[in-house]
Design an enzyme around this catalytic site. Structure first.
Site, PDB file in Angstrom:
ATOM      1  N   ARG A 120       0.847  -1.198   0.000  1.00 22.28           N
ATOM      2  CA  ARG A 120       0.000   0.000   0.000  1.00 22.28           C
ATOM      3  C   ARG A 120       0.880   1.245   0.000  1.00 22.28           C
ATOM      4  O   ARG A 120       1.029   1.930   1.016  1.00 22.28           O
ATOM      5  CB  ARG A 120      -0.967  -0.043   1.175  1.00 22.28           C
ATOM      6  N   SER A 152      -8.464  -3.238  -2.844  1.00 22.97           N
ATOM      7  CA  SER A 152      -9.272  -2.020  -2.756  1.00 22.97           C
ATOM      8  C   SER A 152     -10.324  -1.976  -3.860  1.00 22.97           C
ATOM      9  O   SER A 152     -11.469  -1.576  -3.624  1.00 22.97           O
ATOM     10  CB  SER A 152      -8.376  -0.779  -2.834  1.00 22.97           C
ATOM     11  N   GLN A 175      -0.950   2.073  -6.018  1.00 30.22           N
ATOM     12  CA  GLN A 175      -2.397   2.213  -5.820  1.00 30.22           C
ATOM     13  C   GLN A 175      -3.204   1.676  -6.998  1.00 30.22           C
ATOM     14  O   GLN A 175      -4.251   1.063  -6.813  1.00 30.22           O
ATOM     15  CB  GLN A 175      -2.744   3.681  -5.578  1.00 30.22           C
ATOM     16  N   TYR A 197      -4.638  -1.522   7.827  1.00 32.93           N
ATOM     17  CA  TYR A 197      -5.577  -2.558   8.244  1.00 32.93           C
ATOM     18  C   TYR A 197      -5.723  -2.559   9.762  1.00 32.93           C
ATOM     19  O   TYR A 197      -4.811  -2.191  10.493  1.00 32.93           O
ATOM     20  CB  TYR A 197      -5.092  -3.948   7.803  1.00 32.93           C
ATOM     21  N   ASP A 216      -3.857  -2.158  -6.833  1.00 38.53           N
ATOM     22  CA  ASP A 216      -4.427  -2.676  -5.584  1.00 38.53           C
ATOM     23  C   ASP A 216      -5.778  -3.353  -5.822  1.00 38.53           C
ATOM     24  O   ASP A 216      -6.829  -2.736  -5.764  1.00 38.53           O
ATOM     25  CB  ASP A 216      -4.576  -1.520  -4.597  1.00 38.53           C
TER      26      ASP A 216
END
Length: 414
Positions: free
Chosen positions: A135, A146, A140, A242, A143
């Site tokens: 992350r 996500s 990004q 997280y 990912d």
């Protein structure tokens, strides 16, 4: 430092896990590769369940092949949605088709199924587990967690609305005023925030709870009201944003305080998950008993054991007059856009590991490659995966032990 260089031929076969409708790349993603003269092969009807017919892949420059064995025999890079480890149902047949030198990229549930990496490594193939994409800002757009969580959060609200005997918005009608539904989101990561925003758009009164203090501002930003409990939350956030696994004393106190909040809700959506671990219980049976008749719980953590004591994976049940939904593979129900998002994540990763001429170039010193590579050269190079598998730590040579990098002719001149 370059680890591998070969002519790359990306191929994605049909998904074989029961109920999986997604496909590894959309035609638009394929077009981005073929525009760079990268040849792409697709198994016939691989995208049909997601709404992408073969004709669209052909128009994007891909070639379709019917035989799955031929797909694996031809491929340099195999792109999958649910690959080894993630698909524990029937991936053994694919494992038998792997050969040395191939690279497999897909979701592999590596922290919960580390043995799959060892099995892939035994074939001589390499594997990149997309769940391990770090992350960091540079990663990004790769990912997948996500991307899929965004869709799961959206869909969870629709599941709750469909199961509930109540409507979400306030309505003032000739037959009287209908009060808005009260919706509580428990666990405010990517899925939870999207659930908050979706429920708010539908007109519900939305509250949200997360153990991480940083979540408060995020909750407010999507129009929900944060639920604040009298708990010490200083050590609740781990690496990558997280939630950290908490001790039983913390969880017991949390449940006690949440009981009164839960009793007021019409729909509860739980999204709390710990990577590689069983989901924490947030809604006990005692809390379910305290809820309104006809209230709904949608447990997005059902596949990890569930956030509710009574959740049954893949089933909708009624317990103590409360409807409890334990959905599986929620993003697959939105296969068209899920494949589009997943394919973009895959496309961006391929742009990292493919040179301009389309050759595969795994830079083993790149943070993203090193963080996701779980099988390579017959071994498992990923440090955390080795720990999970009980393998010895790979020794990194010290500076004095490394070979000199000065060219021989330059040394002679000196």
């Amino acid at each position: 430092v370059t680890g591998v260089q070969t002519c790359a031929l990306p191929i994605f076969p049909s998904e074989i896990k029961t109920g999986e409708k997604r496909v590894a790349m959309s035609p638009a993603n394929v077009q981005s590769l073929t525009d760079k003269s990268v040849k792409v092969l697709v198994q016939k009807n691989a995208g049909s369940a997601a709404g992408y017919p073969d004709a669209e892949y052909n128009a994007a420059g891909a070639t379709t092949i019917a035989d799955r064995a031929e797909i694996f025999a031809t491929a340099d890079i195999i792109l999958q949605v649910q690959s080894f480890g993630s698909n524990t149902e029937n991936s053994d047949s694919d494992l038998a088709l792997l050969r040395s030198g191939q690279l497999v990229i897909g979701m592999m549930d590596p922290l919960a199924s580390p043995q799959a990496a060892k099995e892939v490594a035994a074939t001589g193939a390499s594997a990149i587990a997309l769940e391990l994409v770090p992350r960091i800002s540079r990663a990004q757009s790769m990912d997948v967690l996500s991307s899929m969580a965004t869709l799961a959060g959206y869909k969870s609200v629709l599941i709750g609305a469909s199961a509930s005997p109540r409507i979400f918005p306030m309505l003032m009608t000739a037959a009287g005023t209908l009060q808005p539904a009260r919706v509580l989101i428990m666990g405010v990561g990517v899925a939870g925030l999207q659930a908050c925003a979706t429920a708010k758009r539908l007109g519900a009164v939305v509250e949200a709870y997360d153990v991480r203090p940083a979540a408060r501002e995020q909750i407010i930003s999507v129009g929900a009201k944060p639920v604040e409990l009298d708990l010490d939350t200083g050590e609740t956030e781990g690496a990558g944003g997280y939630a950290k696994e908490q001790g039983e004393d913390f969880l017991r106190r949390q449940r006690e305080l949440m009981t009164e909040v839960v009793a007021q809700q019409d729909i509860i959506i739980t999204t709390a998950a710990i990577p590689g671990a069983k989901s924490p219980i947030l809604v006990t049976e005692e809390m379910v008993i305290a809820m309104k008749p006809g209230a709904v719980i949608v447990d997005l953590a059902a596949e990890r054991g569930g956030n509710c004591d009574l959740t049954e994976q893949g089933k909708t049940i009624v317990a103590h007059d409360v409807i409890i939904v334990g959905p599986e593979n929620v993003p697959s129900d939105l296969a068209y856009h899920a494949s589009q998002m997943y394919g973009k994540n895959m496309q961006t990763l391929l742009e990292l590991i493919l040179d301009e001429d389309g050759s595969l170039n795994l830079d083993l010193n790149d943070e993203i490659v090193a963080g996701t590579l779980v099988a390579h050269d017959g071994d498992v190079p990923h440090a955390h995966m080795r720990k999970l598998l009980g393998l010895t730590e790979i020794k990194v040579p010290t500076e004095s032990e490394q070979q000199p990098t000065t060219p021989a002719d330059e040394k002679q001149e000196k």
